[in-house]
Design a protein around this motif. Sequence first.
Motif, PDB file in Angstrom:
ATOM      1  N   GLY A   8       0.810  -1.228  -0.112  1.00 24.27           N
ATOM      2  CA  GLY A   8      -0.129  -0.109  -0.100  1.00 24.27           C
ATOM      3  C   GLY A   8       0.845   1.136  -0.080  1.00 24.27           C
ATOM      4  N   CYS A   9       1.997   0.988  -0.077  1.00 27.18           N
ATOM      5  CA  CYS A   9       2.991   2.488  -0.001  1.00 27.18           C
ATOM      6  C   CYS A   9       2.838   3.342  -1.158  1.00 27.18           C
ATOM      7  N   GLY A  10       2.552   2.638  -2.638  1.00 37.14           N
ATOM      8  CA  GLY A  10       2.463   3.258  -3.839  1.00 37.14           C
ATOM      9  C   GLY A  10       3.650   2.634  -4.605  1.00 37.14           C
ATOM     10  N   LYS A  11       4.054   1.548  -4.473  1.00 35.05           N
ATOM     11  CA  LYS A  11       5.096   0.886  -5.420  1.00 35.05           C
ATOM     12  C   LYS A  11       4.568   0.862  -6.926  1.00 35.05           C
ATOM     13  N   SER A  12       3.303   0.025  -6.768  1.00 35.55           N
ATOM     14  CA  SER A  12       2.833  -0.265  -8.190  1.00 35.55           C
ATOM     15  C   SER A  12       2.379   1.176  -9.035  1.00 35.55           C
ATOM     16  N   THR A  13       1.714   1.914  -8.342  1.00 34.09           N
ATOM     17  CA  THR A  13       1.397   3.061  -8.642  1.00 34.09           C
ATOM     18  C   THR A  13       2.272   3.924  -9.444  1.00 34.09           C
ATOM     19  N   ALA A  40       3.388  13.268  -0.895  1.00 35.45           N
ATOM     20  CA  ALA A  40       3.460  13.840  -2.196  1.00 35.45           C
ATOM     21  C   ALA A  40       2.610  12.904  -3.108  1.00 35.45           C
ATOM     22  N   ARG A  85      -5.007   3.363   3.772  1.00 35.92           N
ATOM     23  CA  ARG A  85      -5.418   3.160   2.227  1.00 35.92           C
ATOM     24  C   ARG A  85      -5.820   1.679   2.173  1.00 35.92           C
TER      25      ARG A  85
HETATM   26  N1  LIG Z   1       1.400   9.170  -3.302  1.00 37.19           N
HETATM   27  C1  LIG Z   1       0.396   8.640  -3.097  1.00 37.19           C
HETATM   28  N2  LIG Z   1      -0.546   9.442  -2.781  1.00 37.19           N
HETATM   29  C2  LIG Z   1      -1.848   9.175  -2.403  1.00 37.19           C
HETATM   30  N3  LIG Z   1      -2.339   7.829  -2.658  1.00 37.19           N
HETATM   31  C3  LIG Z   1      -1.511   6.955  -3.367  1.00 37.19           C
HETATM   32  C4  LIG Z   1       0.008   7.334  -3.566  1.00 37.19           C
HETATM   33  N4  LIG Z   1       0.446   6.140  -3.952  1.00 37.19           N
HETATM   34  C5  LIG Z   1      -0.358   5.294  -4.362  1.00 37.19           C
HETATM   35  N5  LIG Z   1      -1.589   5.687  -3.767  1.00 37.19           N
HETATM   36  C6  LIG Z   1      -2.891   4.942  -3.479  1.00 37.19           C
HETATM   37  O1  LIG Z   1      -2.512   3.750  -2.548  1.00 37.19           O
HETATM   38  C7  LIG Z   1      -3.195   2.847  -2.940  1.00 37.19           C
HETATM   39  C8  LIG Z   1      -1.987   1.507  -2.749  1.00 37.19           C
HETATM   40  O2  LIG Z   1      -1.109   1.931  -3.865  1.00 37.19           O
HETATM   41  P1  LIG Z   1      -0.107   0.570  -4.533  1.00 37.19           P
HETATM   42  O3  LIG Z   1       0.570   1.233  -5.859  1.00 37.19           O
HETATM   43  O4  LIG Z   1      -1.223  -0.262  -4.986  1.00 37.19           O
HETATM   44  O5  LIG Z   1       0.630   0.265  -3.630  1.00 37.19           O
HETATM   45  P2  LIG Z   1       1.694  -0.982  -3.539  1.00 37.19           P
HETATM   46  O6  LIG Z   1       1.884  -1.457  -4.741  1.00 37.19           O
HETATM   47  O7  LIG Z   1       2.975  -0.516  -2.893  1.00 37.19           O
HETATM   48  O8  LIG Z   1       0.944  -1.950  -2.614  1.00 37.19           O
HETATM   49  C9  LIG Z   1      -3.907   2.954  -4.102  1.00 37.19           C
HETATM   50  O9  LIG Z   1      -5.317   3.058  -4.227  1.00 37.19           O
HETATM   51  C10 LIG Z   1      -3.114   3.995  -4.862  1.00 37.19           C
HETATM   52  O10 LIG Z   1      -4.091   4.776  -5.796  1.00 37.19           O
END
Ligand SMILES: Nc1ncnc2c1ncn2[C@@H]1O[C@H](COP(=O)(O)OP(=O)(O)O)[C@@H](O)[C@H]1O
Length: 220
Positions: A36-41, A200, A161
């Motif tokens: 949930g940290c944002g790696k994939s996004t 950010a 998240r």
């Molecule tokens: N920088 C950010 N700020 C706000 N929300 C974010 C950010 N990066 C990711 N998210 C949201 O957080 C959630 C988890 O992101 P995700 O990329 O799936 O994380 P991970 O791959 O690390 O598990 C998603 O709903 C995404 O839209």
Amino acid sequence: MEKVEVTWHDHAVSRADRERLNGHRGCVIWFTGLSGCGKSTIANLVDRQLHERGVHTFLLDGDNVRHGLNPSTAMLAESHDADFAKRFGLGFGAADREENIRRIGAVTELFCQAGLITLAAFVSPYRKDRDLVRKRLEASGSPGDFIEVFVDTPLEVCESRDPKGLYKKARAGELKGMTGIDDPYEAPLQPEITLAGGSAPPDQLAATVIAQLIERGIVS
Ligand SMILES: Nc1ncnc2c1ncn2[C@@H]1O[C@H](COP(=O)(O)OP(=O)(O)O)[C@@H](O)[C@H]1O
Ligand SMILES: Nc1ncnc2c1ncn2[C@@H]1O[C@H](COP(=O)(O)OS(=O)(=O)O)[C@@H](OP(=O)(O)O)[C@H]1O
């Protein structure tokens, strides 16, 4: 122990040949951090932006790789007998995570030799496992092949998240070994890039990664 006879063969088309054809060098951009940290996004944004610039890339992502290359015992049991599924299936224990990252590291090494900018997005919670991927990549390639990106998002933010409901299950005691709850996460000591994933927006964080790639001469 059974002795297995395997011999390394050099390829007729070298990494340098492939990089010349691609117009840029290969490398591995390794995103690590809590679920949930944002790696994939962020990795997807970087991938899309590099692709639009004509850069040859490929993205390997935790959940997806665990559907194919590194499935669980239960997934394998759908098509194989129980012994086979138990032997080769991977879960989230320390040894299973180690083997998950070792295999993925080997795949990134191949993609890097193919001259691709390879994006890898895995929790990869153990420092020694990530360091081993770095070491192998640099031994078979060159320094600068492994760019570690620490997506440094506080646990509270990841938990709020919780897109897959995993933290909720872990807090309820329905999921054991959740990273950050009852399983360790070892932050990188000297990552090439640190992103403040809790403060950010994703497009700004992706821009930071692209700027670093330009600064390092990997893309122009
Ligand atoms: N920088 C950010 N700020 C706000 N929300 C974010 C950010 N990066 C990711 N998210 C949201 O957080 C959630 C988890 O992101 P995700 O990329 O799936 O994380 P991970 O791959 O690390 O598990 C998603 O709903 C995404 O839209
Ligand atoms: N116990 C536990 N701990 C952490 N994560 C868990 C767990 N169980 C399932 N998941 C889901 O699996 C995704 C992480 O897979 P990875 O292959 O990246 O994990 S690891 O690097 O081997 O630790 C992870 O994906 P992301 O949320 O994208 O990080 C989760 O969706």
